[in-house]
Enzyme design. Sequence first.
Site, short mmCIF file in Angstrom:
data_model
loop_
_atom_site.label_atom_id
_atom_site.label_comp_id
_atom_site.label_asym_id
_atom_site.label_seq_id
_atom_site.Cartn_x
_atom_site.Cartn_y
_atom_site.Cartn_z
N ASP A 32 -10.81 -5.41 -3.41
CA ASP A 32 -10.09 -5.75 -2.13
C ASP A 32 -9.35 -7.22 -2.29
O ASP A 32 -10.07 -7.95 -3.05
CB ASP A 32 -11.18 -5.92 -0.84
N ASN A 80 -6.74 5.12 3.00
CA ASN A 80 -5.62 4.44 2.29
C ASN A 80 -4.26 5.39 2.51
O ASN A 80 -3.09 4.95 2.23
CB ASN A 80 -5.78 4.09 0.78
C1 FPP Z 1 -7.52 -3.07 -1.65
O1 FPP Z 1 -6.88 -4.05 -1.39
C2 FPP Z 1 -7.21 -2.27 -3.02
C3 FPP Z 1 -6.86 -1.06 -2.94
C4 FPP Z 1 -6.52 -0.24 -1.87
C5 FPP Z 1 -6.41 -0.41 -4.38
C6 FPP Z 1 -7.28 -0.62 -5.49
C7 FPP Z 1 -6.52 -0.51 -6.67
C8 FPP Z 1 -6.48 -1.17 -7.88
C9 FPP Z 1 -7.72 -2.49 -7.84
C10 FPP Z 1 -5.86 -1.01 -8.84
C11 FPP Z 1 -6.60 -0.50 -10.25
C12 FPP Z 1 -6.91 0.99 -9.97
C13 FPP Z 1 -6.71 1.89 -10.81
C14 FPP Z 1 -7.39 3.45 -10.49
C15 FPP Z 1 -6.45 1.66 -12.13
P1 FPP Z 1 -5.70 -4.16 -0.39
O2 FPP Z 1 -4.48 -3.39 -0.93
O3 FPP Z 1 -6.35 -3.83 0.91
O4 FPP Z 1 -5.63 -5.70 -0.18
P2 FPP Z 1 -5.43 -6.61 1.19
O5 FPP Z 1 -6.62 -6.28 2.02
O6 FPP Z 1 -5.15 -8.02 0.68
O7 FPP Z 1 -4.24 -6.00 1.85
#
Ligand code: FPP
Length: 254
Positions: A32, A80
């Site tokens: 996250d 998501n």
């Molecule tokens: C949550 O952070 C993250 C995700 C929904 C995506 C996770 C994906 C990766 C870490 C990339 C690697 C993945 C693969 C399959 C190679 P957020 O977007 O909710 O962050 P925020 O809370 O700061 O907005």
Amino acid sequence: MSFSWKKVFSKKNKQTEISPDSVPKHIAIIMDGNGRWAAQRGLPRTAGHHAGMVALRRTIRAADEFGIKVLTVYAFSTENWKRPVAEVDFLMRLPSEFLRTDLPELIAKNVKVIMSGSRTGLPRHTIKAVDEAISKTANNTGMILNFALNYGSRAEIVKAVREISQAVAAGSLQVNEINEKIVADHLYTAGLPDPDLLIRPSGEIRLSNFLLWQLAYAELCFVEVYWPDFKREHLLAAIEAFSQRDRRFGTIKL
Ligand code: FPP
């Protein structure tokens, strides 16, 4: 050369001793903070996800080095899908981008790739990349890398209830035969040990529909860095903290 827990150094450069018995077998991570990491730098959210992919690469290498048996990473939740289409498209391309560059290294490291989540709704190119990694690593015997992709814990429990109910309706299972093992066997994680340690970076202190059944006795570790800044030292610190915890599983020490 295999990693020795006898001589690890904490980030304060103090020598610590961790017995191999107190190293978690299964670590689950909620990756996250990608969006906030990007916003802090005036970058688009997708740049944060890209940096998150680099952090994932580092973490897989470190987990493998530390002898972790199973690493489960939350790559995309069933919730998501509510994000803007462009961001969802980008996230759906990350598995193929990651596996195109990293699959040879995973194979060389004897890592076995698996997926926990619903295939329904995933784009064909995403499934193709994941399936290729699963089949090319199927006979590997090293660390299991479990991608929680299109994963939601409540949906997973509903799936298990439906499958078990169907077995009861078909007469192949009696209601009084239903037990915790049978439920666990109908989860996406069937056959895996429960996570011992959950790590969530970014400062958020919640589970977000991740492995609700499986985390029943996990130790929780919340880390104050955004996922793209997560490094080997953070994983090591979490494992050190885990090794100090007194896990009682509801019982008492006599
Ligand atoms: C949550 O952070 C993250 C995700 C929904 C995506 C996770 C994906 C990766 C870490 C990339 C690697 C993945 C693969 C399959 C190679 P957020 O977007 O909710 O962050 P925020 O809370 O700061 O907005």
